[in-house]
Write an enzyme that holds these catalytic residues in place. Structure first.
Site, PDB file in Angstrom:
ATOM      1  NE  ARG A  83      -2.130  -0.846   3.880  1.00 31.77           N
ATOM      2  CZ  ARG A  83      -1.708   0.114   4.709  1.00 31.77           C
ATOM      3  NH1 ARG A  83      -1.837   1.389   4.393  1.00 31.77           N
ATOM      4  NH2 ARG A  83      -1.140  -0.189   5.859  1.00 31.77           N
ATOM      5  CE1 TYR A 211       1.897  -7.515  -3.584  1.00 34.36           C
ATOM      6  CE2 TYR A 211       1.151  -6.117  -1.802  1.00 34.36           C
ATOM      7  CZ  TYR A 211       1.738  -7.279  -2.232  1.00 34.36           C
ATOM      8  OH  TYR A 211       2.165  -8.222  -1.333  1.00 34.36           O
ATOM      9  CE  LYS A 220      -6.088  -3.356   4.920  1.00 34.95           C
ATOM     10  NZ  LYS A 220      -6.353  -3.675   6.331  1.00 34.95           N
ATOM     11  CG  HIS A 240      -7.478  -2.197  10.390  1.00 40.96           C
ATOM     12  ND1 HIS A 240      -6.206  -1.696  10.531  1.00 40.96           N
ATOM     13  CD2 HIS A 240      -7.349  -3.300   9.618  1.00 40.96           C
ATOM     14  CE1 HIS A 240      -5.350  -2.453   9.879  1.00 40.96           C
ATOM     15  NE2 HIS A 240      -6.015  -3.442   9.329  1.00 40.96           N
ATOM     16  CB  SER A 262      -0.693  -2.758   9.095  1.00 39.99           C
ATOM     17  OG  SER A 262      -1.850  -2.050   8.725  1.00 39.99           O
ATOM     18  CB  CYS A 264       0.460  -5.633  15.374  1.00 41.07           C
ATOM     19  SG  CYS A 264       1.514  -4.185  15.503  1.00 41.07           S
ATOM     20  CG  ASP A 289      -7.512  -6.648   7.485  1.00 42.09           C
ATOM     21  OD1 ASP A 289      -6.723  -6.239   8.363  1.00 42.09           O
ATOM     22  OD2 ASP A 289      -7.617  -6.102   6.371  1.00 42.09           O
ATOM     23  NE  ARG A 381       0.360  -8.489   2.621  1.00 47.09           N
ATOM     24  CZ  ARG A 381      -0.183  -7.987   3.730  1.00 47.09           C
ATOM     25  NH1 ARG A 381      -1.219  -8.567   4.283  1.00 47.09           N
ATOM     26  NH2 ARG A 381       0.320  -6.930   4.298  1.00 47.09           N
TER      27      ARG A 381
HETATM   28  O1  O2Y Z   1       0.289  -3.972   1.305  1.00 39.99           O
HETATM   29  C1  O2Y Z   1      -0.872  -4.230   0.988  1.00 39.99           C
HETATM   30  O2  O2Y Z   1      -1.379  -3.819  -0.040  1.00 39.99           O
HETATM   31  C2  O2Y Z   1      -1.693  -5.038   1.862  1.00 39.99           C
HETATM   32  S1  O2Y Z   1      -2.023  -4.271   3.361  1.00 39.99           S
HETATM   33  C3  O2Y Z   1      -3.000  -5.348   4.284  1.00 39.99           C
HETATM   34  C4  O2Y Z   1      -3.415  -6.532   3.739  1.00 39.99           C
HETATM   35  C5  O2Y Z   1      -4.231  -7.360   4.474  1.00 39.99           C
HETATM   36  C6  O2Y Z   1      -4.626  -6.967   5.710  1.00 39.99           C
HETATM   37  N1  O2Y Z   1      -4.218  -5.805   6.243  1.00 39.99           N
HETATM   38  C7  O2Y Z   1      -3.394  -5.014   5.573  1.00 39.99           C
HETATM   39  C8  O2Y Z   1      -2.992  -3.754   6.282  1.00 39.99           C
HETATM   40  O3  O2Y Z   1      -2.139  -3.006   5.851  1.00 39.99           O
HETATM   41  O4  O2Y Z   1      -3.566  -3.499   7.356  1.00 39.99           O
HETATM   42 MN    MN Z   2      -5.183  -4.777   7.853  1.00 41.08          MN
END
Ligand code: O2Y
Ligand code: MN
Length: 596
Positions: A83, A211, A220, A240, A262, A264, A289, A381
């Site tokens: 992200r 991604y 999200k 979340h 995230s 944790c 999540d 992932r």
């Molecule tokens: O990096 C990403 O695009 C995934 S981020 C993510 C994926 C699954 C669950 N939680 C998260 C997060 O950043 O909280």
């Molecule tokens: Mn998450």
């Protein structure tokens, strides 16, 4: 045309039964100019055709089907692996509505910029129309989204992460309440990457990334950023949070929702396997999540998991940290950016298997144990269907959701914060959530060892002003007659030598057992300035080898100097939000100072 292409083409003509949706799809197709439009129906036949097509295009590699049936492998562009908060915008009508913790852009200008970028971007490509449902079919909380994307990888991931296809049209009926999501890969240039949310239009436009959170728009973008804004308007909460059930040997069940920042360990906690000593205790996974929560007619807070799959971090996942995840990902899983072994299976740092003598790393380069770089990307992932999870709660499919007895907030704190304590009441619990934070690791930012405040773990995901988000939390109390008890946990406290004081993972069941007892008025506790905390005798340490009263006291210790520092640090976020901060939170802060 070969067989695969014929099967693939056949799906190109399924019409959308919904006039408004159809008109919007056609408008976007006029803009993006795809060669073909592929209307996804979510069927098994379509799934096979899509996987075959993705393999044919080289987007996916079919893994060893004997060892990992139904599993595939994908490498993302090396500059597109996570992200990107700096490219993520909340384009609400006013800047105040987005608040000081979000990037904001004026919606009209941003929308025309994005549509300009999307123009003709699907020429020579296929536009996939992905109707999807977030939440169990028939749930009053469930929401429909339609994602238009030119990424077959996104389609196949969305198929796992959401209830995709005809089920979404069925849920929508002739209603007009659906999220419009446009996703264009463009050339994956990070300089042309934007993930934009238009809460008032219930719309998302994402360009330049293929991604995870940037591209799987149901996750999200819709289920947190857009949904949090909708929830505020409509009197519910998009959080979340994982959701799990705890069942005692006598069959009593409590459901818990928990928010950790995230990375944790939310997925590990959600899928926890109780230790041997906990004969007859069961933990059920509802979600790992995201939780959508609404007061029910019985006065309790009810929650659904809007998702249908897990998009979990691979590195560090193994039979000790998360045995249920390991079982979940043995089939029907897409692996992204992990290492690929010569036998067509996968590996990552922290896997149960030793490092392979040779393999290809996440960028496709030969890798050996003496290589300097990691074989799997730290944010690699697995995308796996939740129905594969051995301890999936039957209630995960229940349109009514599950009643929440406890909310847990937590973070990664090597000092200051005890293993577990309970808030005095709802407002105090909101204060605990609002001030929670986590120590930064090298992976998250350059600065190691600083506390990054992440209120309710929602800082990157709240689709509106964070101060108003706190207000919404406080206001929700008025419509919940029997509010969940609120707790704070910290699995990561260290001793003076830098060793973890708490074993974590399955042993976190002991904390859950205390929480379970507190919700039923059974577990003992004593009052401290921080909240209610278990005494040694209130906490089950039976069978926990080498764990002494002394260790427990260290874990639960409250050091006044550390807490003075903590309160000063909390002020940083509060100052940033000052203009919008509910007075109740300032009052909670004053109360804490006074108690200390
Ligand atoms: O990096 C990403 O695009 C995934 S981020 C993510 C994926 C699954 C669950 N939680 C998260 C997060 O950043 O909280
Ligand atoms: Mn998450």
């Amino acid at each position: 045309m070969n067989d695969t292409e014929t099967a693939f083409q056949r799906h190109g003509h399924v019409p959308a039964p919904h006039p408004e949706a159809r008109a919007w799809v056609m408008e976007m197709a006029d803009l993006t100019q795809p060669d073909r439009i592929f209307w996804c129906d979510g069927s098994e036949a379509e799934k096979e055709a899509l996987y075959a097509e993705a393999v044919r295009q080289g987007v996916l590699i079919r893994l060893n089907q004997e060892k990992l049936p139904g599993c595939y492998y994908h490498r993302s562009h090396p500059s597109d692996v996570a992200r990107v908060e700096q490219c993520t915008y909340i384009c609400s009508e006013t800047e105040v509505e987005a608040g000081p913790t979000n990037n904001w852009s004026e919606p009209k200008a941003m929308r025309s910029r994005l549509l300009g970028m999307a123009k003709d971007s699907m020429k020579g490509r296929t536009m996939y129309v992905v109707p999807y449902l977030m939440g169990p079919h028939g749930s009053p909380l469930a929401k429909v989204g339609i994602e238009l994307t030119d990424s077959i990888y996104v389609v196949l991931n969305m198929r796992i992460m959401a209830r995709m296809g005809q089920i979404a049209w069925n849920h929508l009926g002739m209603g007009t309440d659906f999220n419009r999501g446009l996703h264009c890969l463009l050339d994956l240039d990070p300089a042309r990457r934007l993930i934009c949310h238009f809460p008032e239009r219930n719309e998302i436009i994402s360009v330049g990334s293929g991604y995870g959170g940037n591209a799987l728009l149901g996750k999200k973008c819709l289920a947190l950023r857009i949904a949090s804004a909708l929830g505020r308007k409509e009197g519910w909460m998009a959080e979340h949070m994982l959701i799990m059930g705890v069942e005692s040997p006598t069959g009593e069940k409590s459901f818990v929702a928990a928010a950790f920042p995230s990375q944790c360990g939310k997925t590990n906690f959600a899928m926890l396997v109780p230790p041997e000593e906990f004969k007859g205790w069961k933990v059920w996974t509802v979600g790992d999540d995201i939780a959508w929560m609404k007061p029910g007619p019985d006065g309790r807070l009810w929650a659904i998991n809007p998702e249908a799959g897990f998009f979990g971090v691979a590195p560090g996942t193994n039979a000790k940290t998360n045995p249920n995840a390991m079982r979940t990902i043995q089939r029907d899983t897409i692996y992204t950016n992990v290492a690929l072994k010569p036998d067509g299976t996968v590996w990552w740092e922290g896997h149960d298997d030793p490092p392979p003598a040779e393999c290809l790393d996440w960028q496709g380069r030969p890798w050996a144990p003496d290589s300097k770089e990691k074989a799997a990307h730290p944010n690699s992932r697995f995308t796996a269907p939740m129905v594969n999870c051995p301890n999936l709660a039957p209630e995960a499919h229940d349109p009514a959701g599950v009643p929440i007895d406890a909310i847990i907030f937590g973070g990664r704190r090597p000092n200051t914060v005890p293993l577990v304590f309970q808030a005095f009441n709802w407002s105090h619990g909101v204060f605990l959530g609002a001030t929670m934070g986590s120590e930064t690791t090298a992976a998250a930012s350059g600065a190691v060892g600083q506390v990054r405040r992440d209120p309710m773990a929602m800082l990157p995901f709240c689709g509106y002003n964070m101060g108003r988000f706190f207000r919404h939390w406080l206001d929700m109390r008025k419509s919940i007659k029997y509010p969940p008890r609120i707790f704070h946990v910290n699995w990561f406290r260290k001793d003076g030598d830098g060793r973890f004081l708490w074993p974590g993972y399955g042993q976190n069941m002991r904390v859950l057992q205390w929480v379970f007892g507190r919700c039923r008025g059974r577990s003992g506790a004593h009052e401290t300035p921080l909240g209610w905390v278990p005494r040694f005798e209130d906490f089950n340490t039976e069978g926990l080898a080498g764990f002494t009263r002394e260790t427990f006291e260290k874990l639960q210790a409250m050091n006044a100097d550390e807490w003075k520092r903590e309160i000063l640090q909390q002020d940083e976020l509060f100052m940033n939000l000052y203009q919008f901060l509910p007075k109740d939170l300032i009052f909670q802060r004053e109360l804490l100072v006074a108690r200390l």
